[in-house]
Enzyme design. Structure first.
Site, PDB file in Angstrom:
ATOM      1  CB  SER A  10     -33.424 -78.202 -70.895  1.00 57.33           C
ATOM      2  OG  SER A  10     -32.496 -77.229 -70.436  1.00 57.33           O
TER       3      SER A  10
ATOM      4  CE1 TYR B  86     -26.976 -82.724 -79.982  1.00 54.62           C
ATOM      5  CE2 TYR B  86     -24.742 -81.929 -79.614  1.00 54.62           C
ATOM      6  CZ  TYR B  86     -25.643 -82.653 -80.366  1.00 54.62           C
ATOM      7  OH  TYR B  86     -25.215 -83.287 -81.498  1.00 54.62           O
TER       8      TYR B  86
ATOM      9  CG  LEU C  12     -24.136 -74.833 -63.039  1.00 55.05           C
ATOM     10  CD1 LEU C  12     -23.253 -74.881 -64.280  1.00 55.05           C
ATOM     11  CD2 LEU C  12     -23.920 -76.066 -62.182  1.00 55.05           C
TER      12      LEU C  12
ATOM     13  CB  SER D 103     -20.478 -76.628 -68.352  1.00 56.18           C
ATOM     14  OG  SER D 103     -19.362 -75.764 -68.263  1.00 56.18           O
TER      15      SER D 103
ATOM     16  CE  LYS E 141     -16.003 -77.967 -70.093  1.00 53.03           C
ATOM     17  NZ  LYS E 141     -17.362 -78.155 -69.535  1.00 53.03           N
TER      18      LYS E 141
ATOM     19  CG  PHE F 277     -12.646 -79.710 -85.314  1.00 57.52           C
ATOM     20  CD1 PHE F 277     -13.812 -80.442 -85.422  1.00 57.52           C
ATOM     21  CD2 PHE F 277     -12.418 -78.684 -86.226  1.00 57.52           C
ATOM     22  CE1 PHE F 277     -14.748 -80.167 -86.395  1.00 57.52           C
ATOM     23  CE2 PHE F 277     -13.351 -78.384 -87.220  1.00 57.52           C
ATOM     24  CZ  PHE F 277     -14.515 -79.127 -87.298  1.00 57.52           C
TER      25      PHE F 277
END
Length: 343
Positions: A14, A16, A65, A86, A161, A221
């Site tokens: 669900s 992005y 998770l 995540s 991460k 970035f």
């Protein structure tokens, strides 16, 4: 494309990126299973999948998770796993471990289930955060670079991460029993949304369109299109040479907040009337960071203009990202079309 049309598990369908992957895989002929955190999200996933006309090949299961429940059912019968889900909080957590532990343990939970139920390969969505959040002479980064997870100057998200990806590689090396791992490390993911909610990077565009950012920090970035990140995942999922490697995903151009605002102003006319036109000075960012935790990371990255090398993805997997200015514009257009920009 697999000649046998393997079943594929996409975690976080669900989300992005997850929703783009589900649609793309269904259109390519795969049978897809995806996970959602709660049963309430099932209808959203099915509605997005229905747009492909192939939602009869989609299964939706509930698995979090943070718990073992549901993962055996999720992985069973799937030769390939795209672990996209995540945690990404809207605000800094009170404790670093509130973010780090779920990210790390969730990755291991998915890898263990994949190993135990006969999956062949897992493609893990990591981040440029695990690669380039350290200063380096020249500012060039490739897949051999790693962020230092012990650097307390980085946010809990950046550290999560890095720690989660390190843990995944360690698990596969020492306990994978032949399970293949490939990792995708995207920079800032922009591009059209398929529906709400608004994730972090498109949320920057939304904030600009709504006039919520009267001035922006002088930060630079990488930018990459969500559709290109989905494409890279699928290439990495099927290509024999992808196993055991990381792949950076980036358009090849560095953006600043102000450059994004200027692209929106140039392409969207009146719809971009509220975008910022002023960039904060470095001294203003440092002063504001004393009282605003959200700006502390910005203060630490002043003057850093990363150069992200994507030769591995381009040469090994034949990946070609699209024009990033088009990506930014189509992000905004999708937000407007979906009614997600407040007047």
């Amino acid at each position: 494309m697999s000649s046998t049309m393997d079943s594929v598990l996409v975690t976080g369908g669900s989300g992005y990126l997850g929703s783009h992957l589900v649609q793309r895989l269904l259109r390519a002929g795969y049978r897809v299973r995806t996970t959602v955190r709660s049963p309430a999200r099932r209808a959203t996933v099915r509605a997005l999948a229905a747009a492909t006309g192939h939602d009869d090949r989609l299964d939706v299961v509930t698995a979090e998770l943070s718990a073992d429940a549901g993962w055996a059912e999720a992985v069973s019968g799937c030769a390939l796993v795209l672990h996209v889900a995540s945690p990404f909080p809207p605000a800094q957590p009170e404790r670093d471990d509130d973010l780090i532990v779920p990210a790390r343990d969730g990755a291991i939970r998915v890898l263990r289930a994949a190993r135990d139920h006969g999956a062949r390969r897992v493609v893990l969505t990591s981040s440029f955060a695990a690669v380039g959040y350290r200063r380096k002479p020249g500012g060039e980064y490739d897949e051999s670079d790693w962020t230092d997870p012990a650097d307390e100057g980085n946010t809990p998200y950046v550290r999560s991460k890095t720690i989660a990806e390190r843990a995944a590689w360690d698990f596969v090396e020492h306990a994978g029993r032949g399970l293949e791992l490939t990792v995708i490390n995207p920079t800032g993911i922009f591009g059209p949304l398929l529906g709400p909610p608004v994730s972090t990077s498109p949320g920057l565009v939304k904030a600009m369109l709504e006039g919520a950012m009267p001035a922006v920090p002088p930060l630079h970035f990488g930018v990459v299109d969500v559709r290109d990140v989905a494409d890279l995942h699928i290439r990495a999922m099927t290509h024999p040479a992808a196993a055991g490697h990381r792949f950076l995903a980036d358009s090849g151009e560095t953006f600043s907040f102000l450059r994004i605002a200027r692209v929106l102003a140039a392409k969207l006319g009146d719809a971009a009337a509220k975008v910022p036109t002023r960039e904060l000075t470095a001294d203003e960012v440092r002063a504001a960071a004393r009282d605003n935790p959200a700006l502390r990371e910005a203060a630490g990255r002043l003057g850093l203009i990363p150069v992200v090398r994507t030769e591995r993805a381009r040469t090994v997997l034949g990946w070609m990202p699209r024009d990033p200015e088009t990506t930014i514009v189509e992000t905004a257009e999708s937000l407007i079309r979906l009614g997600l920009v407040d007047a």
